[in-house]
Design an enzyme around this catalytic site. Structure first.
Site, PDB file in Angstrom:
ATOM      1  N   ASP A 165       8.433 -24.720  73.921  1.00 24.59           N
ATOM      2  CA  ASP A 165       7.765 -25.898  74.529  1.00 24.59           C
ATOM      3  C   ASP A 165       8.778 -26.586  75.533  1.00 24.59           C
ATOM      4  O   ASP A 165       9.647 -26.238  75.883  1.00 24.59           O
ATOM      5  CB  ASP A 165       7.218 -26.668  73.512  1.00 24.59           C
ATOM      6  CG  ASP A 165       5.927 -27.483  73.942  1.00 24.59           C
ATOM      7  OD1 ASP A 165       5.668 -28.331  74.705  1.00 24.59           O
ATOM      8  OD2 ASP A 165       4.903 -26.920  73.109  1.00 24.59           O
TER       9      ASP A 165
ATOM     10  N   HIS B 205       5.448 -33.383  74.672  1.00 24.57           N
ATOM     11  CA  HIS B 205       4.659 -32.409  74.478  1.00 24.57           C
ATOM     12  C   HIS B 205       5.066 -31.780  73.170  1.00 24.57           C
ATOM     13  O   HIS B 205       4.518 -31.423  72.233  1.00 24.57           O
ATOM     14  CB  HIS B 205       4.476 -31.593  75.726  1.00 24.57           C
ATOM     15  CG  HIS B 205       3.274 -30.517  75.513  1.00 24.57           C
ATOM     16  ND1 HIS B 205       3.621 -29.156  74.990  1.00 24.57           N
ATOM     17  CD2 HIS B 205       2.050 -30.690  76.009  1.00 24.57           C
ATOM     18  CE1 HIS B 205       2.362 -28.668  75.118  1.00 24.57           C
ATOM     19  NE2 HIS B 205       1.548 -29.429  75.810  1.00 24.57           N
TER      20      HIS B 205
ATOM     21  N   SER C 278      -3.323 -27.259  73.415  1.00 29.94           N
ATOM     22  CA  SER C 278      -1.919 -27.413  73.097  1.00 29.94           C
ATOM     23  C   SER C 278      -1.739 -27.861  71.713  1.00 29.94           C
ATOM     24  O   SER C 278      -0.935 -27.845  71.006  1.00 29.94           O
ATOM     25  CB  SER C 278      -0.990 -28.368  73.999  1.00 29.94           C
ATOM     26  OG  SER C 278      -0.985 -27.597  75.287  1.00 29.94           O
TER      27      SER C 278
END
Length: 530
Positions: free
Chosen positions: A89, A285, A455
């Site tokens: 990621d 994220h 996600s």
């Protein structure tokens, strides 16, 4: 990384501009009754919303994964083994209060001695590896293709799409700029930053421009607070200018700082051991994804992770822009070689010049018994019609391996709106759906947020996979994939999907026509392990 950013933008603008027995034998309620459940018409309470993905469809009438039920009825007094989950990621804030106790530590490496103690090719890789070094912003893959010039494979398609996206983003920029100008003008007029709807309505002016700005903010603040608006408009500004300055800018070079040749898969001596990245905020994220899998359960902080016996291995390979195939391929191999049994990949793109490198890495993971889980993507596309990379199958070809899952996103609303409006789908190329809207988890610098995207759906499934591998470690990666797909809850209700939000039967929008169910999965794992 075409994941959260477009969703941030659309949300901001919407607010500011106005077979092993099969599932039927083990499901907790007869399948034929599920599609006639009464719809939940009252909003979820905040405490339930923060963990709705753990709730039960039958009991709570929200399409959660029955995680709480699994813990209370199946896992009580059971001991599992530790499972390493690789998070490929944007980076992970490993200092977070709700993650620091579950971060993988390389047992064969001595911290800070500048030596590759375990001889794996990565010096001082204590918690994982950062394949991006000190870089963060990147072009989209189509921009890189256009930059290479005519004669490059898919050049004409990429050039046409780039021109179309630039035209669209310039329109959005005009809207964003006008709202930002209105915000500034009203702040100056009122001589305060945190104004409210009453303040705006009370403005008396003969200035035509200020009157226009007053009308804009009367509409905005009728639907949201100023504090919430500030967060969303910042996200919109960051997205628009990130697109123009980096993602869609053919003159931008974000890779030179890394110091490698991204076109050479054998050039592996690059990156560093700072798995957070140069700025913790840019690891939002990956930190959120990690929290969904592993934030500590029942500690009265933030949300709850799905899995309880995991260690998070941070592999930083996804920039603000499209990831390089080389970084993803090497990142997957790194996680496999260092003991990960589940890998989550919440990223994706629609051009992949070196997709064979990633496919080889997926085959390598299959040989080493590692399950890889990818987000389906956030563009409301039918993946049976358009390829999204990476995947285990393209253009209708057979799957390259039996260890990959592709996950679509659900919203916390059983019924016509249960599929996230942004979620990609596909009868052949999306395997199953899981919660991906309003998911509450860790974000950098000791914070927590609700985020949304496929996600977020993907790590929910990675958490379920880790649970299975923890309590039933003899099951193979392909068996865990089979269990997750076969044990899901099958639905046959009508839902809205695609850019046009057309109606479709839920059973037709993925390979299984199901939503992930941790309770059923563990029951099936118990059966299969015998």
């Amino acid at each position: 990384m075409r994941n959260l950013k477009p969703i941030y933008l659309s949300t901001a603008l919407a607010l500011v501009l106005a077979s092993c027995g099969g599932a039927k034998q083990i499901i907790s309620t007869p399948v034929e009754n599920i599609d006639t459940l009464p719809l939940k018409v009252t909003p979820l309470a905040e405490n339930d919303l923060k963990r709705w993905s753990h709730l039960d469809l039958v009991r709570d009438t929200v399409p959660g994964m029955s995680v709480d039920k699994a813990y209370s009825e199946l896992l009580k007094n059971k001991k599992g083994s530790t499972v390493i989950v690789g998070i490929v990621d944007s980076g992970v804030d490993i200092r977070h209060e709700d993650l620091q106790g579950v971060i993988w530590v390389n047992p064969k490496e001595i911290a800070g001695n500048g030596i590759d103690d375990d001889k794996n090719g990565y010096i001082d890789d204590i918690n994982g590896w950062n394949f991006l070094g000190d870089s963060n912003n990147e072009q989209l893959e189509m921009t890189r293709i256009v930059k290479k010039g005519p004669g490059t494979p898919e050049y004409d398609k990429a050039k046409a799409q780039l021109e179309e996206e630039l035209a669209g983003i310039m329109q959005t920029k005009q809207q964003i700029d006008m709202i930002v100008a209105a915000d500034k003008a009203i702040k100056e007029h009122l001589k305060k930053d945190n104004f409210n709807l009453d303040d705006v309505k009370a403005i008396e002016t003969s200035d035509e421009k200020l009157s226009q700005y007053k009308a804009i903010f009367t509409q905005i603040l009728s639907g949201t607070s100023k504090e919430d608006f500030d967060k969303r408009i910042k996200a919109g500004v960051d997205f628009v200018y990130g697109q123009l300055n980096y993602n869609l800018n053919v003159d931008f070079d974000g890779r030179s700082i890394v110091g490698d040749n991204p076109e050479d898969i054998k050039d592996t001596k690059y990156g560093n051991n700072n798995v957070i990245g140069p700025d913790p905020e840019d690891a939002k994220h990956g930190t959120h994804v990690s929290g969904i899998v592993a934030q500590v359960r029942n500690n009265n902080k933030g949300g709850d992770g799905v899995a309880n016996n995991v260690k998070i291995m941070a592999v930083r390979a996804v920039p603000n822009g499209d990831e390089y195939d080389k970084d993803i391929a090497l990142g997957i191999r790194y996680a496999v070689d260092n003991g990960a049994k589940v890998i989550n990949g919440s990223f994706g793109k629609y051009y992949s010049p070196n997709k064979e490198w990633v496919q080889d890495a997926l085959k390598y993971a299959a040989k080493k018994d590692v399950l890889v889980i990818f987000a389906a993507g956030n563009d409301s596309k039918d993946l049976d019609v358009e390829n999204k990379y990476p995947s285990d199958s393209y253009d209708g070809s057979p799957e390259i391996s039996n260890n990959v899952l592709i996950i679509g996103a659900l919203a916390p609303s059983y019924g016509i709106n249960e599929v996230a409006g942004f979620s990609n789908y596909g009868t052949k190329n999306v395997d199953i759906f899981a919660p991906g809207v309003q998911i509450y988890a860790t974000t950098p610098n000791q914070t927590y947020e609700y985020l949304q995207g496929t996600s977020m759906a993907s790590p929910n499934v990675a958490g379920v996979a880790a649970l299975i591998r923890s309590y039933y470690p003899k099951l193979s990666a392909s068996q865990v994939k089979q269990i997750i797909m076969e044990s899901g809850t099958p639905l046959k209700n009508e839902v809205k999907v695609g850019e046009d939000q057309h109606k479709a039967n839920f059973s037709t929008i993925s390979k299984t026509g199901k939503i992930v169910n941790a309770y059923n999965a563990l029951l099936m794992a118990e059966q299969m392990s015998k």
